[in-house]
Design an enzyme around this catalytic site. Structure first.
Site, PDB file in Angstrom:
ATOM      1  N   ARG A  71      60.893  -6.622  64.115  1.00 30.45           N
ATOM      2  CA  ARG A  71      60.583  -5.273  63.641  1.00 30.45           C
ATOM      3  C   ARG A  71      59.663  -5.295  62.422  1.00 30.45           C
ATOM      4  O   ARG A  71      59.696  -4.386  61.593  1.00 30.45           O
ATOM      5  CB  ARG A  71      61.863  -4.486  63.338  1.00 30.45           C
ATOM      6  CG  ARG A  71      62.683  -4.188  64.589  1.00 30.45           C
ATOM      7  CD  ARG A  71      63.913  -3.379  64.261  1.00 30.45           C
ATOM      8  NE  ARG A  71      64.680  -3.087  65.483  1.00 30.45           N
ATOM      9  CZ  ARG A  71      65.928  -2.644  65.493  1.00 30.45           C
ATOM     10  NH1 ARG A  71      66.555  -2.422  64.359  1.00 30.45           N
ATOM     11  NH2 ARG A  71      66.545  -2.412  66.626  1.00 30.45           N
ATOM     12  N   ARG A  75      58.336   0.761  61.100  1.00 32.31           N
ATOM     13  CA  ARG A  75      58.821   1.813  60.224  1.00 32.31           C
ATOM     14  C   ARG A  75      58.888   1.480  58.744  1.00 32.31           C
ATOM     15  O   ARG A  75      58.999   2.385  57.926  1.00 32.31           O
ATOM     16  CB  ARG A  75      60.203   2.255  60.709  1.00 32.31           C
ATOM     17  CG  ARG A  75      61.161   1.088  60.907  1.00 32.31           C
ATOM     18  CD  ARG A  75      62.353   1.491  61.724  1.00 32.31           C
ATOM     19  NE  ARG A  75      63.265   0.357  61.898  1.00 32.31           N
ATOM     20  CZ  ARG A  75      64.471   0.468  62.391  1.00 32.31           C
ATOM     21  NH1 ARG A  75      64.915   1.646  62.765  1.00 32.31           N
ATOM     22  NH2 ARG A  75      65.248  -0.586  62.531  1.00 32.31           N
ATOM     23  N   ARG A  84      50.963   6.515  63.057  1.00 33.99           N
ATOM     24  CA  ARG A  84      51.848   7.073  64.079  1.00 33.99           C
ATOM     25  C   ARG A  84      52.028   8.570  63.956  1.00 33.99           C
ATOM     26  O   ARG A  84      52.585   9.218  64.861  1.00 33.99           O
ATOM     27  CB  ARG A  84      53.243   6.436  63.941  1.00 33.99           C
ATOM     28  CG  ARG A  84      53.602   5.289  64.861  1.00 33.99           C
ATOM     29  CD  ARG A  84      53.900   5.655  66.294  1.00 33.99           C
ATOM     30  NE  ARG A  84      54.730   6.835  66.477  1.00 33.99           N
ATOM     31  CZ  ARG A  84      56.044   6.855  66.429  1.00 33.99           C
ATOM     32  NH1 ARG A  84      56.719   5.755  66.177  1.00 33.99           N
ATOM     33  NH2 ARG A  84      56.710   7.973  66.630  1.00 33.99           N
ATOM     34  N   ASP A 120      58.804  -1.291  73.096  1.00 33.05           N
ATOM     35  CA  ASP A 120      60.216  -0.930  73.094  1.00 33.05           C
ATOM     36  C   ASP A 120      60.823  -1.417  74.401  1.00 33.05           C
ATOM     37  O   ASP A 120      60.122  -1.519  75.424  1.00 33.05           O
ATOM     38  CB  ASP A 120      60.400   0.586  72.968  1.00 33.05           C
ATOM     39  CG  ASP A 120      61.855   0.967  72.758  1.00 33.05           C
ATOM     40  OD1 ASP A 120      62.292   1.016  71.592  1.00 33.05           O
ATOM     41  OD2 ASP A 120      62.571   1.194  73.760  1.00 33.05           O
ATOM     42  N   TYR A 195      71.555   0.508  78.848  1.00 35.62           N
ATOM     43  CA  TYR A 195      70.985   1.804  78.485  1.00 35.62           C
ATOM     44  C   TYR A 195      70.938   2.725  79.702  1.00 35.62           C
ATOM     45  O   TYR A 195      71.214   3.935  79.607  1.00 35.62           O
ATOM     46  CB  TYR A 195      69.560   1.625  77.948  1.00 35.62           C
ATOM     47  CG  TYR A 195      69.458   1.509  76.451  1.00 35.62           C
ATOM     48  CD1 TYR A 195      69.781   2.587  75.626  1.00 35.62           C
ATOM     49  CD2 TYR A 195      69.028   0.336  75.863  1.00 35.62           C
ATOM     50  CE1 TYR A 195      69.682   2.491  74.249  1.00 35.62           C
ATOM     51  CE2 TYR A 195      68.922   0.224  74.478  1.00 35.62           C
ATOM     52  CZ  TYR A 195      69.253   1.304  73.675  1.00 35.62           C
ATOM     53  OH  TYR A 195      69.157   1.202  72.315  1.00 35.62           O
TER      54      TYR A 195
END
Length: 394
Positions: A71, A75, A84, A120, A195
């Site tokens: 990661r 973010r 973004r 992702d 998921y």
């Protein structure tokens, strides 16, 4: 896209005249398959085979500790938030120029030893035509959970043409990275399938664990579908320019060893097998998977990632000195005083020297609240530390 590191800027010109590697001229530690890659693939023509990352992943001693962060692209970076703005997560993953730019940002800023492809785990679902979106503050959510044999039978298979935006993003990225390797990324079949059964994030993953035993045929069919999707996703990245891959099983820690071996490992093996004929090292990582490390390696990985819950010394004891390890700086220590963080890093480096190879990383992803300068300084500190002798060095 902005300025790349000096090494990456110059590597294209310096390596343009290099004769592409072949299976015959490849260094020790690699599987065959160089000649299955295009001559311009970075493993053959840009020198990524001799990068610190690839040296460690193939059991060859690197002159400095290779480091990258899960990661790292995203973010925690202000430039990521800026680029973004106004773009949904999955749209960003599927816009080649934007995915490439985001992948490159932490390499420019932190001077890490690899880029990790910005994506992702549910992107292959979107590419296959499954209704899924990433809801801010919640995570991936499916329009319709997949819980019955009929629903599994109705799942669409991914069309190879749908992977073209991924290939283009990888080509754009590796053109900028030069001799810095790109790591391809995919979610492992258990996490992807979980998921799909849950329909979104879950704390205990009860539904997929129940399906394994209550309807094993349905589970096997769903996990096999997820393995095909993740495998195709990995292969597209490698063929387009990735020099290594990581299969990320973020939910496997909820499983017992027996359930993992019987119901999950064969499908992870199938995903990793999708690139077995190509000379890319394979990293297998999961969270809370200390009891599964040997099984994860045996699924077909040259390296296993270790999270912050288990010392690397204990990981070596469990998998043996011949397995390459990745990890395992505790993300919780990133905001700690520098001397506390550095003392912890020193312990990680010392323990990693017991393995056949060691790629420095966090025990999980970069927290979004992380000060980017801390990561930049940490990379510099790690690069300044002299690698300790390994048992194999004599």
């Amino acid at each position: 896209m902005g300025a790349m590191t000096h090494a990456a800027q110059t590597s294209g010109a310096e390596t343009a005249a290099i004769r592409p590697l072949t299976d015959e001229t490849a260094p020790d530690g690699f599987r065959g398959g160089f000649e299955r890659l295009a001559p311009e693939h970075p493993l053959r023509s840009a020198g990524t085979h001799d990068s610190a990352l690839l040296r460690e992943l193939t059991g060859r001693r690197a002159a400095s500790h290779p480091v990258w962060f899960m990661r790292q692209a995203g973010r925690s970076l202000p430039e990521y938030k800026q680029v973004r703005e106004g773009t949904a997560m999955l749209d960003a993953c599927l816009r080649p120029d934007l995915a490439a730019e985001i992948t490159l940002q932490p390499v420019r800023r932190h001077r890490v030893d690899a880029g990790i492809f910005f994506s992702d785990i549910v992107v292959p679902l979107r590419l296959a035509g499954v209704g899924v979106d990433i809801v801010p503050g919640k995570g991936p959510v499916l329009e319709h959970p997949v819980r019955t044999a009929a629903e599994i039978d109705a799942l669409p298979e991914m069309d190879d043409e749908a992977l073209e935006p991924i290939r283009e993003a990888v080509r754009l990225t590796t053109a900028e990275l030069g001799a810095t390797p790109l790591i391809g990324f995919a979610g492992a079949p258990f996490t992807v399938a979980a998921y799909m059964v849950e329909g979104g994030p879950s704390r205990d993953h009860l539904r997929p664990r129940t399906m394994m035993h209550a309807d094993p045929g349905a589970w096997q069919a769903l996990a096999a579908w997820a393995a095909r999707a993740s495998g195709a996703f990995l292969r597209a990245q490698v063929e387009a320019g990735a020099s290594a891959v990581q299969l990320f099983d973020s939910w496997a820690g909820s499983l017992s060893l027996r359930d993992y071996q019987e119901h999950v490992a064969p499908h992870s093996a199938a995903a990793l097998e999708s690139v077995a004929d190509l000379p890319v090292p394979r990293i297998h990582f999961g969270t809370g998977t200390g009891d599964l490390l040997a099984a994860m390696r045996d699924a077909g990985a040259e390296a296993v990632g270790v999270d912050h819950r288990l010392s690397l010394s204990e990981a070596v004891r469990r998998v043996g000195h011949g397995t390459v390890l990745q990890g395992n700086i505790d993300p919780a220590l990133l905001p700690a005083p520098a001397e506390v963080l550095h003392r912890h890093v020193d312990e990680v480096l010392a323990a990693g020297a017991e393995a056949a190879g060691h790629v420095v990383n966090l025990g999980h992803g970069v927290p979004p609240s992380t000060d980017p300068q801390v990561l930049t300084d940490l990379v510099s500190y790690i690069h300044d530390q002299q690698p300790a002798p390994r048992p194999a060095d004599g």
